[in-house]
Structures are given as C-alpha cells and as structure tokens.
Design a protein around this motif. Structure first.
Motif, mmCIF file in Angstrom:
data_model
loop_
_atom_site.group_PDB
_atom_site.id
_atom_site.type_symbol
_atom_site.label_atom_id
_atom_site.label_comp_id
_atom_site.label_asym_id
_atom_site.label_seq_id
_atom_site.Cartn_x
_atom_site.Cartn_y
_atom_site.Cartn_z
ATOM 1 N N THR A 88 9.962 -6.567 -3.574
ATOM 2 C CA THR A 88 10.617 -5.271 -3.398
ATOM 3 C C THR A 88 9.726 -4.124 -3.862
ATOM 4 N N ARG A 89 9.024 -4.319 -4.951
ATOM 5 C CA ARG A 89 8.142 -3.252 -5.462
ATOM 6 C C ARG A 89 7.012 -2.962 -4.472
ATOM 7 N N VAL A 90 6.449 -4.005 -3.895
ATOM 8 C CA VAL A 90 5.365 -3.824 -2.926
ATOM 9 C C VAL A 90 5.905 -3.140 -1.666
ATOM 10 N N LEU A 91 7.078 -3.557 -1.209
ATOM 11 C CA LEU A 91 7.699 -2.915 -0.050
ATOM 12 C C LEU A 91 7.906 -1.424 -0.318
ATOM 13 N N ARG A 92 8.361 -1.095 -1.500
ATOM 14 C CA ARG A 92 8.533 0.317 -1.859
ATOM 15 C C ARG A 92 7.201 1.059 -1.861
ATOM 16 N N GLN A 93 6.149 0.392 -2.292
ATOM 17 C CA GLN A 93 4.821 1.027 -2.273
ATOM 18 C C GLN A 93 4.387 1.326 -0.839
ATOM 19 N N PHE A 94 4.633 0.392 0.077
ATOM 20 C CA PHE A 94 4.318 0.650 1.483
ATOM 21 C C PHE A 94 5.125 1.830 2.011
ATOM 22 N N ARG A 95 6.390 1.886 1.623
ATOM 23 C CA ARG A 95 7.221 3.012 2.054
ATOM 24 C C ARG A 95 6.652 4.333 1.544
ATOM 25 N N LEU A 96 6.174 4.340 0.314
ATOM 26 C CA LEU A 96 5.586 5.559 -0.241
ATOM 27 C C LEU A 96 4.317 5.961 0.507
ATOM 28 N N VAL A 97 3.498 4.975 0.838
ATOM 29 C CA VAL A 97 2.281 5.262 1.603
ATOM 30 C C VAL A 97 2.658 5.842 2.964
ATOM 31 N N PHE A 98 3.564 5.169 3.684
ATOM 32 C CA PHE A 98 3.963 5.648 5.007
ATOM 33 C C PHE A 98 4.576 7.039 4.938
#
Length: 164
Positions: free
Chosen positions: A2-12
C-alpha cells in the motif's frame, strides 16, 4: 504494498499537476511546450531529430509539429532537394508561449530523475524493470511522452496511438 502504491500515486499526481499548470499558463499542452523548447534550442532540426531528442515516436513528433504549425507557433520549411525533408523554426509567438510556461519543460519527473545519485537511479531502473515484467507492459509505450499520458483529453494520445 500500500505504501508503494501511494508513492506511485504521488509521482503520477506530481506529473499530472505540473502538466496541468503548464497548459493553464501556456495555453498549449506540456508536450507541445517541450517540443517548442527543443526547437528553440536547435532551430532548423527536422521531425526525426525532434523525435530523437524527445525520445518519442516519430508519429507523435509529427502530430506535435502539425498541431504547432496549425496554431501558428512553428514554421515548416521544405528547402532541401528532397522535399520530404523539413526544417522546423519557431514563429515569434512561440517564444512568448515559452515565457509563460513554467519549467521544467520536459516535466518534473525527468528533472527529478536527473538529480538522483547514479547508483540510486541504476537501482531504481532495475527494480522498475522487475515490476514492468510482472505487468507485462508493451515496450512500445515507453516512447509516449508523459505530458501526453497525463492529460487524457489531449488529442495527441489518440493520434499517436493510431499509427502504432
């Protein structure tokens, strides 16, 4: 996970927000601004060289040039004996557009990646390659500009993908 998914969301989101701001301030898409900046830095280059410098598909570069010429921002000259070869030049209004556009013209992600330590960048590349293998991505899509992908209403998305 979940933390990594959130990081991708922040990048996008950072990429999308930047290109939305570019479009608001410049009045054209982020990909178009980036192309103008490339033509400003290398007057007279052709579509093939523009595509190489932007690391995008030739068809995407052609679509960008066509839209910029239609908007009166780029002049296309066919001076060579081979009339298929063109030289691209900015029109005066293009410089005004570039002055309005916030940088970096290529986008915030390439700028941030360029500032990473080379060892960290190499590790990130390897880790992302493992993720991409699991996603079974099409390497052909790697040459679509982020500015085009981040704005779904951009007609370049459909035009660029039609010829693939």
């Amino acid at each position: 996970m979940t933390r990594v998914l959130r990081q991708f969301r922040l990048v996008f989101n950072a990429v999308k927000s930047h290109f939305q701001q570019v479009e608001r301030q410049a009045g054209i898409s982020g990909a178009q601004v980036w192309a103008l900046s490339m033509l400003r830095d290398a007057p007279g280059i052709g579509v093939t060289e523009l595509a190489q410098r932007m690391d995008i598909h030739q068809s995407t570069a052609s679509n960008l040039v066509r839209s910029l010429a239609h908007a009166g921002l780029v002049r296309i000259e066919r001076n060579a004996p081979d009339r298929r070869t063109v030289q691209l030049h900015l029109q005066p209004r293009a410089l005004q557009v570039l002055q309005k556009a916030p940088g970096p013209f290529a986008g915030v992600l390439p700028e941030a990646l360029a500032r990473l330590d080379p060892a960290l960048l190499a590790r990130l590349e390897a880790d992302l390659a493992a993720l991409l293998a699991l996603l079974q991505t099409d390497a052909h899509d790697a040459r679509t500009p982020l500015a085009v992908m981040s704005v779904p209403s951009d007609p370049l998305v459909d035009n660029a993908n039609d010829s693939h």
